[in-house]
Every structure is written in structure tokens, then in C-alpha cells.
Motif scaffolding. Structure first.
Motif, PDB file in Angstrom:
ATOM      1  N   GLN A 135     -20.101  17.720 -12.122  1.00  0.00           N
ATOM      2  CA  GLN A 135     -20.370  16.322 -11.402  1.00  0.00           C
ATOM      3  C   GLN A 135     -19.429  15.283 -11.689  1.00  0.00           C
ATOM      4  OE1 GLN A 135     -24.231  15.766 -13.343  1.00  0.00           O
ATOM      5  NE2 GLN A 135     -25.359  17.124 -11.837  1.00  0.00           N
ATOM      6  N   MET A 136     -18.798  15.127 -12.684  1.00  0.00           N
ATOM      7  CA  MET A 136     -17.567  14.089 -13.075  1.00  0.00           C
ATOM      8  C   MET A 136     -16.575  14.227 -12.056  1.00  0.00           C
ATOM      9  SD  MET A 136     -17.904  13.526 -17.210  1.00  0.00           S
ATOM     10  CE  MET A 136     -19.387  12.546 -17.837  1.00  0.00           C
ATOM     11  N   ILE A 137     -16.244  15.823 -11.762  1.00  0.00           N
ATOM     12  CA  ILE A 137     -15.006  15.883 -10.777  1.00  0.00           C
ATOM     13  C   ILE A 137     -15.594  15.250  -9.580  1.00  0.00           C
ATOM     14  CG2 ILE A 137     -13.729  17.578  -9.779  1.00  0.00           C
ATOM     15  CD1 ILE A 137     -13.802  19.047 -12.596  1.00  0.00           C
ATOM     16  N   MET A 138     -16.761  15.873  -9.152  1.00  0.00           N
ATOM     17  CA  MET A 138     -17.341  15.459  -7.786  1.00  0.00           C
ATOM     18  C   MET A 138     -17.405  13.688  -7.637  1.00  0.00           C
ATOM     19  SD  MET A 138     -21.258  15.631  -6.656  1.00  0.00           S
ATOM     20  CE  MET A 138     -21.650  14.342  -7.797  1.00  0.00           C
ATOM     21  N   CYS A 139     -17.578  13.236  -8.637  1.00  0.00           N
ATOM     22  CA  CYS A 139     -17.594  11.666  -8.609  1.00  0.00           C
ATOM     23  C   CYS A 139     -16.167  11.129  -8.512  1.00  0.00           C
ATOM     24  CB  CYS A 139     -18.325  11.006  -9.640  1.00  0.00           C
ATOM     25  SG  CYS A 139     -20.138  11.396  -9.972  1.00  0.00           S
ATOM     26  N   ILE A 140     -15.253  11.829  -9.237  1.00  0.00           N
ATOM     27  CA  ILE A 140     -13.867  11.390  -9.003  1.00  0.00           C
ATOM     28  C   ILE A 140     -13.635  11.287  -7.802  1.00  0.00           C
ATOM     29  CG2 ILE A 140     -11.669  11.755  -9.888  1.00  0.00           C
ATOM     30  CD1 ILE A 140     -12.776  12.151 -12.462  1.00  0.00           C
ATOM     31  N   LEU A 141     -13.762  12.428  -7.188  1.00  0.00           N
ATOM     32  CA  LEU A 141     -13.354  12.803  -5.753  1.00  0.00           C
ATOM     33  C   LEU A 141     -13.907  11.871  -4.677  1.00  0.00           C
ATOM     34  CD1 LEU A 141     -13.073  16.650  -6.056  1.00  0.00           C
ATOM     35  CD2 LEU A 141     -11.242  15.226  -5.495  1.00  0.00           C
ATOM     36  N   LEU A 142     -15.233  11.814  -4.954  1.00  0.00           N
ATOM     37  CA  LEU A 142     -16.066  10.970  -4.059  1.00  0.00           C
ATOM     38  C   LEU A 142     -15.599   9.337  -4.208  1.00  0.00           C
ATOM     39  CD1 LEU A 142     -19.425  12.117  -4.162  1.00  0.00           C
ATOM     40  CD2 LEU A 142     -18.072  12.052  -2.119  1.00  0.00           C
ATOM     41  N   ILE A 143     -15.206   8.736  -5.260  1.00  0.00           N
ATOM     42  CA  ILE A 143     -14.532   7.401  -5.566  1.00  0.00           C
ATOM     43  C   ILE A 143     -13.455   7.368  -4.793  1.00  0.00           C
ATOM     44  CG2 ILE A 143     -13.783   5.788  -7.226  1.00  0.00           C
ATOM     45  CD1 ILE A 143     -15.753   7.349  -9.532  1.00  0.00           C
ATOM     46  N   MET A 144     -12.130   8.544  -4.984  1.00  0.00           N
ATOM     47  CA  MET A 144     -11.232   8.293  -4.322  1.00  0.00           C
ATOM     48  C   MET A 144     -11.210   8.238  -2.845  1.00  0.00           C
ATOM     49  SD  MET A 144      -9.008  10.873  -6.959  1.00  0.00           S
ATOM     50  CE  MET A 144      -8.000  11.605  -5.833  1.00  0.00           C
ATOM     51  N   ASP A 145     -12.208   8.998  -2.461  1.00  0.00           N
ATOM     52  CA  ASP A 145     -12.482   9.009  -0.902  1.00  0.00           C
ATOM     53  C   ASP A 145     -11.176   9.157  -0.058  1.00  0.00           C
ATOM     54  OD1 ASP A 145     -13.988   8.812   1.287  1.00  0.00           O
ATOM     55  OD2 ASP A 145     -13.818   6.688   1.535  1.00  0.00           O
ATOM     56  N   VAL A 146     -10.479  10.443  -0.569  1.00  0.00           N
ATOM     57  CA  VAL A 146      -9.294  10.614   0.407  1.00  0.00           C
ATOM     58  C   VAL A 146      -9.657  11.677   1.330  1.00  0.00           C
ATOM     59  CG1 VAL A 146      -6.820  11.678  -0.041  1.00  0.00           C
ATOM     60  CG2 VAL A 146      -7.831  10.092  -1.612  1.00  0.00           C
ATOM     61  N   SER A 147      -9.224  11.492   2.471  1.00  0.00           N
ATOM     62  CA  SER A 147      -9.765  12.473   3.695  1.00  0.00           C
ATOM     63  C   SER A 147      -8.998  13.646   3.359  1.00  0.00           C
ATOM     64  CB  SER A 147      -9.357  11.679   4.767  1.00  0.00           C
ATOM     65  OG  SER A 147      -7.988  11.589   4.983  1.00  0.00           O
ATOM     66  N   ALA A 148      -7.875  13.922   3.036  1.00  0.00           N
ATOM     67  CA  ALA A 148      -7.066  15.110   2.887  1.00  0.00           C
ATOM     68  C   ALA A 148      -7.690  16.219   1.922  1.00  0.00           C
ATOM     69  CB  ALA A 148      -5.839  14.744   2.368  1.00  0.00           C
ATOM     70  N   SER A 175     -11.111  16.131   1.710  1.00  0.00           N
ATOM     71  CA  SER A 175     -12.682  16.280   2.054  1.00  0.00           C
ATOM     72  C   SER A 175     -13.096  17.732   1.767  1.00  0.00           C
ATOM     73  CB  SER A 175     -12.726  15.821   3.516  1.00  0.00           C
ATOM     74  OG  SER A 175     -12.035  16.770   4.339  1.00  0.00           O
ATOM     75  N   VAL A 176     -12.287  18.780   2.059  1.00  0.00           N
ATOM     76  CA  VAL A 176     -12.995  20.261   1.974  1.00  0.00           C
ATOM     77  C   VAL A 176     -13.219  20.196   0.517  1.00  0.00           C
ATOM     78  CG1 VAL A 176     -12.440  22.666   2.017  1.00  0.00           C
ATOM     79  CG2 VAL A 176     -11.902  21.100   3.926  1.00  0.00           C
ATOM     80  N   VAL A 177     -12.250  19.632  -0.555  1.00  0.00           N
ATOM     81  CA  VAL A 177     -12.490  20.073  -1.860  1.00  0.00           C
ATOM     82  C   VAL A 177     -13.621  19.070  -2.449  1.00  0.00           C
ATOM     83  CG1 VAL A 177     -11.313  19.589  -3.982  1.00  0.00           C
ATOM     84  CG2 VAL A 177      -9.875  20.393  -2.324  1.00  0.00           C
ATOM     85  N   THR A 178     -13.711  18.079  -1.875  1.00  0.00           N
ATOM     86  CA  THR A 178     -14.703  17.156  -2.264  1.00  0.00           C
ATOM     87  C   THR A 178     -16.204  17.742  -2.021  1.00  0.00           C
ATOM     88  OG1 THR A 178     -13.531  15.181  -1.891  1.00  0.00           O
ATOM     89  CG2 THR A 178     -15.966  14.886  -1.891  1.00  0.00           C
ATOM     90  N   THR A 179     -16.219  18.329  -0.537  1.00  0.00           N
ATOM     91  CA  THR A 179     -17.527  19.140  -0.407  1.00  0.00           C
ATOM     92  C   THR A 179     -17.715  20.276  -1.262  1.00  0.00           C
ATOM     93  OG1 THR A 179     -17.355  18.265   2.084  1.00  0.00           O
ATOM     94  CG2 THR A 179     -18.681  20.096   1.575  1.00  0.00           C
ATOM     95  N   ILE A 180     -16.692  21.047  -1.718  1.00  0.00           N
ATOM     96  CA  ILE A 180     -16.916  22.124  -2.442  1.00  0.00           C
ATOM     97  C   ILE A 180     -17.325  21.731  -3.839  1.00  0.00           C
ATOM     98  CG2 ILE A 180     -15.660  23.973  -3.811  1.00  0.00           C
ATOM     99  CD1 ILE A 180     -13.970  24.302  -1.282  1.00  0.00           C
ATOM    100  N   ALA A 181     -16.923  20.450  -4.399  1.00  0.00           N
ATOM    101  CA  ALA A 181     -17.219  19.828  -5.614  1.00  0.00           C
ATOM    102  C   ALA A 181     -18.818  19.432  -5.575  1.00  0.00           C
ATOM    103  CB  ALA A 181     -16.537  18.826  -6.170  1.00  0.00           C
ATOM    104  N   ILE A 182     -19.134  18.775  -4.361  1.00  0.00           N
ATOM    105  CA  ILE A 182     -20.519  18.535  -4.368  1.00  0.00           C
ATOM    106  C   ILE A 182     -21.520  19.679  -4.335  1.00  0.00           C
ATOM    107  CG2 ILE A 182     -22.270  17.469  -2.777  1.00  0.00           C
ATOM    108  CD1 ILE A 182     -19.983  15.626  -1.598  1.00  0.00           C
TER     109      ILE A 182
END
Length: 176
Positions: free
Chosen positions: A128-141, A143-150
Motif C-alpha cells: 500500500q505504501m508503494i502504491m501511494c508513492i507511485l500515486l503521489i508521483m503520478d508519472v505517466s511512464a 502507469s502500468v506499474v502503478t495499476t499493478i501496485a493498486i
């Protein structure tokens, strides 16, 4: 109050600063929010490591450490819903799990038991913390990693809930 407990309380104190920075409408805000969130997340690892290494484990720490994690992650996810970067149904499932586990912990505490976080709960928190970090960063490159983390966070949330209930169901029958 020992050092691990102070670190736990520091994590709680950092939450409002994170929320303000995450929600302010300036681009630098998310980067300050990221630094605060990462710092708060690091205190989670530090307090546990120090507590175990120096035998500073307390009932306060067993109770407050997971609560501080929940406050940090849930605050972030509520911000993400407000910002439109995370679906509300995901947050509802995750927050519902946290309420259920908190309820179990309160019942256990009333019966003189303190239930520490298990391995699935710890894994859930890290993801969850990794997911949050990725969502805060909001880097389009990313996005797939962020979706997987979610979705990994969501799956681990459900697994950890089932595991917690299965291993602590006796709490409900131990009521005074």
C-alpha cells in the motif's frame, strides 16, 4: 516513551503536513508530499527494527504502530479519491478492512490481549505504501506499474483480512 514509539508518533504527526502538501494546487506540493510520505513510511521500518533489536517492544507500540500505518495510508488514499487518481470502491474496501481489524484489536484489548500485525498485514502495508508513492508521483511512464501496485494492494488487503480473522477468531469468543 522509547525511540520506536516516538518514531510511530512522528509518523502520525507528519500526516496533516502530507495531506496539505498533497492537496495544495501547486506542482511542488506533490513532491514535498512525496518526501513527507516516504519519510513517514521509513519510520515504519525503523521503529520495528529498533524495537526488535533492542527489545523495546511495548503494548503501546503493538497497538499504535499499525494504527499509525492505517492513518497514513488511509489519509493518502482519501486524498487520491479527492484528486481523482484512485477509484472510491478500492478505498472503501481497504478502509473497511482497516475498520474490521481495528474492531478485532479493540475487542482483544478489552480482554487483555494485544494482537501484533502478521506477515500478510505487513506485506499489505508495504505494498500500500508503494502504491501511494507511485500515486503521489503520478508519472505517466509508470502507469502500468502503478495499476499493478493498486491491484496488488487490494488483493493483499483481502488476503490479510481473511488471514487475520482466521487466526484471531477466538477473540470474539474470549469476550468477558
Amino acid at each position: 516513551m522509547n525511540l520506536p514509539n516516538k518514531l510511530t508518533m512522528l509518523r502520525v504527526i507528519l500526516i496533516p503536513f502530507f495531506v496539505v502538501c498533497e492537496l495544495i494546487p501547486y506542482s511542488w506540493g506533490k513532491w514535498v508530499a512525496l518526501v513527507i510520505f516516504v519519510a513517514a513510511s521509513i519510520t515504519d521500518k525503523l521503529d520495528g527494527t529498533i524495537a526488535r533489536k533492542y527489545n523495546l517492544i511495548t503494548n503501546f507500540g503493538k497497538f499504535m504502530d499499525p494504527l499509525a500505518d492505517k492513518l497514513l495510508v488511509c489519509s493518502a488514499m482519501i486524498c487520491f479519491v479527492g484528486l481523482g487518481t484512485l477509484a472510491p470502491w478500492i478505498v472503501i474496501i481497504i478502509v473497511a478492512r482497516e475498520f474490521i481489524i481495528s474492531g478485532f484489536r479493540l475487542i482483544a484489548a478489552e480482554n487483555g490481549r494485544v494482537i501484533a500485525a502478521g506477515i500478510w498485514g505487513k506485506a499489505k502495508t508495504v505494498v500500500q505504501m508503494i502504491m501511494c508513492i507511485l500515486l503521489i508521483m503520478d508519472v505517466s511512464a509508470l502507469s502500468v506499474v502503478t495499476t499493478i501496485a493498486i491491484y496488488a494492494a487490494l488483493i493483499l488487503t483481502i488476503i490479510s483480512l481473511v488471514d487475520y480473522i482466521v487466526h484471531n477468531l477466538d477473540v470474539l469468543s474470549d469476550q468477558k
